[in-house]
Write a protein that holds these residues in place. Structure first.
Motif, PDB file in Angstrom:
ATOM      1  N   ALA A 129       0.732  -1.179  -0.304  1.00 16.28           N
ATOM      2  CA  ALA A 129      -0.151   0.379  -0.088  1.00 16.28           C
ATOM      3  C   ALA A 129       0.998   1.532   0.009  1.00 16.28           C
ATOM      4  O   ALA A 129       1.905   1.104   0.290  1.00 16.28           O
ATOM      5  N   ILE A 130       0.488   2.106  -0.691  1.00 15.65           N
ATOM      6  CA  ILE A 130       1.094   3.281  -0.589  1.00 15.65           C
ATOM      7  C   ILE A 130       0.841   4.327   0.743  1.00 15.65           C
ATOM      8  O   ILE A 130       1.369   5.987   0.492  1.00 15.65           O
ATOM      9  N   ASP A 131       0.157   4.356   1.493  1.00 12.58           N
ATOM     10  CA  ASP A 131      -0.071   4.604   2.927  1.00 12.58           C
ATOM     11  C   ASP A 131      -0.694   3.806   3.951  1.00 12.58           C
ATOM     12  O   ASP A 131      -0.998   2.962   3.882  1.00 12.58           O
ATOM     13  N   ILE A 132      -0.037   4.290   5.515  1.00  7.97           N
ATOM     14  CA  ILE A 132      -0.566   3.859   6.113  1.00  7.97           C
ATOM     15  C   ILE A 132      -1.184   2.614   6.434  1.00  7.97           C
ATOM     16  O   ILE A 132      -1.923   1.744   6.846  1.00  7.97           O
ATOM     17  N   ASP A 133      -2.576   3.725   6.342  1.00 12.34           N
ATOM     18  CA  ASP A 133      -4.297   3.843   6.745  1.00 12.34           C
ATOM     19  C   ASP A 133      -4.465   2.649   5.779  1.00 12.34           C
ATOM     20  O   ASP A 133      -5.422   1.597   6.686  1.00 12.34           O
ATOM     21  N   THR A 134      -4.226   2.311   4.344  1.00 22.83           N
ATOM     22  CA  THR A 134      -4.946   1.436   3.467  1.00 22.83           C
ATOM     23  C   THR A 134      -3.778  -0.488   4.507  1.00 22.83           C
ATOM     24  O   THR A 134      -4.723  -0.801   4.450  1.00 22.83           O
ATOM     25  N   GLU A 343       7.174   2.493   7.433  1.00 23.94           N
ATOM     26  CA  GLU A 343       6.986   3.379   7.669  1.00 23.94           C
ATOM     27  C   GLU A 343       8.400   3.553   8.272  1.00 23.94           C
ATOM     28  O   GLU A 343       9.214   4.955   7.679  1.00 23.94           O
ATOM     29  N   ILE A 344       9.509   3.261   7.921  1.00 22.32           N
ATOM     30  CA  ILE A 344      10.795   3.347   7.097  1.00 22.32           C
ATOM     31  C   ILE A 344      11.354   4.245   6.150  1.00 22.32           C
ATOM     32  O   ILE A 344      12.087   5.226   5.959  1.00 22.32           O
ATOM     33  N   THR A 345      10.415   3.594   5.203  1.00 20.02           N
ATOM     34  CA  THR A 345      10.409   3.665   3.702  1.00 20.02           C
ATOM     35  C   THR A 345      10.004   5.535   2.979  1.00 20.02           C
ATOM     36  O   THR A 345      10.311   6.159   3.148  1.00 20.02           O
ATOM     37  N   TYR A 346       8.734   5.997   4.031  1.00 20.57           N
ATOM     38  CA  TYR A 346       8.419   6.688   3.617  1.00 20.57           C
ATOM     39  C   TYR A 346       8.880   7.936   4.877  1.00 20.57           C
ATOM     40  O   TYR A 346       9.009   9.052   4.058  1.00 20.57           O
ATOM     41  N   ALA A 347       9.066   7.787   5.753  1.00 18.76           N
ATOM     42  CA  ALA A 347      10.241   8.999   6.453  1.00 18.76           C
ATOM     43  C   ALA A 347      11.115   9.399   5.762  1.00 18.76           C
ATOM     44  O   ALA A 347      11.650  10.464   5.641  1.00 18.76           O
ATOM     45  N   SER A 365       2.849   9.189   7.287  1.00 21.36           N
ATOM     46  CA  SER A 365       1.344   8.344   6.674  1.00 21.36           C
ATOM     47  C   SER A 365       1.519   7.498   5.451  1.00 21.36           C
ATOM     48  O   SER A 365       0.599   6.668   5.415  1.00 21.36           O
ATOM     49  N   SER A 366       1.379   8.331   4.444  1.00 23.43           N
ATOM     50  CA  SER A 366       0.742   8.592   3.043  1.00 23.43           C
ATOM     51  C   SER A 366       2.270   9.003   2.399  1.00 23.43           C
ATOM     52  O   SER A 366       3.423   9.993   2.762  1.00 23.43           O
ATOM     53  N   ILE A 367       2.184   8.551   1.263  1.00 23.48           N
ATOM     54  CA  ILE A 367       3.589   8.815   0.272  1.00 23.48           C
ATOM     55  C   ILE A 367       2.987   9.893  -0.409  1.00 23.48           C
ATOM     56  O   ILE A 367       1.920  10.292  -1.004  1.00 23.48           O
ATOM     57  N   ASP A 368       3.890  11.780  -0.902  1.00 23.06           N
ATOM     58  CA  ASP A 368       3.249  12.160  -1.656  1.00 23.06           C
ATOM     59  C   ASP A 368       3.159  12.244  -2.432  1.00 23.06           C
ATOM     60  O   ASP A 368       4.420  11.606  -3.502  1.00 23.06           O
ATOM     61  N   PRO A 369       2.291  12.151  -3.475  1.00 23.02           N
ATOM     62  CA  PRO A 369       2.511  12.105  -4.989  1.00 23.02           C
ATOM     63  C   PRO A 369       3.610  13.137  -5.817  1.00 23.02           C
ATOM     64  O   PRO A 369       4.081  12.996  -6.937  1.00 23.02           O
ATOM     65  N   SER A 370       3.854  14.224  -5.071  1.00 21.34           N
ATOM     66  CA  SER A 370       5.060  14.755  -6.240  1.00 21.34           C
ATOM     67  C   SER A 370       6.466  13.875  -5.998  1.00 21.34           C
ATOM     68  O   SER A 370       7.403  14.188  -6.742  1.00 21.34           O
TER      69      SER A 370
END
Length: 375
Positions: A129-134, A343-347, A365-370
């Motif tokens: 998933a590309i966000d933690i909530d999902t 979480e490590i990847t997104y940070a 908690s999620s990947i910014d589209p940019s």
């Protein structure tokens, strides 16, 4: 001048001893042989299928928006299988128990959700998933349905990584204090592909394997902070930065990672894990060619490891899921276990986007589209 221990003088040649015997081979089920459906027949699916054929695992359905791609994979590996262009039709089949979701990230979560709702166990490509909530919602859905959700972090079963993981888990190296990982290779092959349009391609699509390795080596010590930067390298042909350096911190432990994807001649992949009882080093010219050495108080050893990343790795991810189903337990590569790797990847991606500012792991908690597109 008095003698001191300031210089790195060492302790003389180490005695050669037998290597610790550790369980590094990929897990395979004793008798469970489900029917598997593959959704997504792109380039990486070939590695999946080669591994499955080697184990006699039965893939009975192939699905891709491109019927031509699905037929190509079917004909090459499982000529008797059915081909679909709509995964909803594939998921209606009662004789399929396991889905291998090898789709692009944008649609991956939806396919996983549909598969779980159809009563199928799932092995997902990474990240699932590309966000933690999902990601958490999918983990909860699998639990509610009594199904297993695993993630294809195939690097965990590369022989040298699996051996290092076992050395850490069994206390061979003692308490870890540092992890150093570096990879030098040529990633300019992405020019002209969709990958060339992803600004953080190295961190998002490649380094995620190494972030997951750090997560596994650190074991029960969560990674708490990430500091990262990505760098445009002189002479590179690809559009996104092909250089990156990262520091990850945990309680009493740090990890450094360096990636140079603009090395057109030769290549080096190196791992160094340092603990209170010894050091494990693995190095080689590629991901698949690695020599491991272990330095302990009693001497130095070089285990004779069999296999390569791109066979054992893919056997391991699906094999662990099948074993977990057979034994009715959580897979070691479960979605829940993979949450911290996400979480490590997104940070790390957030820190690089902020020019190397420290970022607390778990705060993004999620990947910014940019971070994923220039457009």
């Amino acid at each position: 001048m008095p003698e001191t221990d300031y210089e790195l003088s060492g302790q003389g040649p180490a005695e050669t001893v037998a290597a610790p015997e550790l369980p590094y081979r990929p897990p395979v089920p004793k008798s469970y042989r489900p029917r598997i459906g593959l959704i997504g027949c792109g380039g990486i699916s070939e590695s999946h299928l080669k591994a499955y054929v080697s184990q006699g695992w039965d893939v009975v359905a192939f699905c891709d928006l491109s019927e031509e791609a699905a037929v190509k994979r079917r004909d090459a590996f499982y000529p008797e299988a059915e081909v679909y262009t709509d995964w909803a039709e594939l998921l209606k089949r009662d004789d399929i128990d396991v889905i291998d979701a090898a789709l692009h990230p944008a649609v991956r979560a939806r396919a996983i959700e549909d598969a779980l709702n159809a009563g199928k166990h799932v092995l997902s490509q990474k990240p699932f998933a590309i966000d933690i909530d999902t990601a958490k919602r999918l983990v909860d859905l699998a639990d509610q349905r009594g199904l297993k959700l695993a993630v294809n972090q195939n690097g965990r079963w590369a022989p040298h990584v699996a051996y290092a993981r076992a050395a850490v888990e069994q206390g061979v190296l003692g308490e870890l204090s540092s992890i150093d990982l570096s990879v030098h290779w040529d990633h300019n092959w992405i020019v002209g592909t969709a990958f060339d349009a992803i600004p953080q391609i190295i961190l998002f699509d490649f380094a995620v394997h190494w972030f997951d390795m750090v997560r596994c080596y650190a074991a029960d010590r969560p990674i708490t902070r990430a500091i990262a930067a990505d760098v445009m390298l002189k002479g590179q042909k690809a559009r996104p930065p092909l250089g990156a350096h990262i520091m990850l911190q945990a309680d009493g432990l740090f990890a450094t990672l360096a990636f140079n994807a603009n090395a057109p001649v030769g290549g080096v992949d190196r791992t160094l894990v340092v603990g209170s009882k010894g050091i494990l080093e693995s190095t080689g010219p590629s991901l698949g060619e690695q020599t491991v050495s272990v330095q302990l108080a009693e001497g130095k050893s070089t285990p004779d490891l069999q296999g390569t990343w791109f066979s054992e790795g893919f056997i391991g991810t699906m094999g662990e899921l099948l074993c977990a189903i057979e034994e009715d337990r959580e897979p070691g590569n479960s979605g829940a276990h993979n949450l911290h790797s996400l979480e490590i990847t997104y940070a790390t991606m957030a820190s690089a986007a902020k020019g190397g500012q420290p970022v607390d792991v778990g705060s993004v908690s999620s990947i910014d589209p940019s971070w994923l597109t220039y457009d």
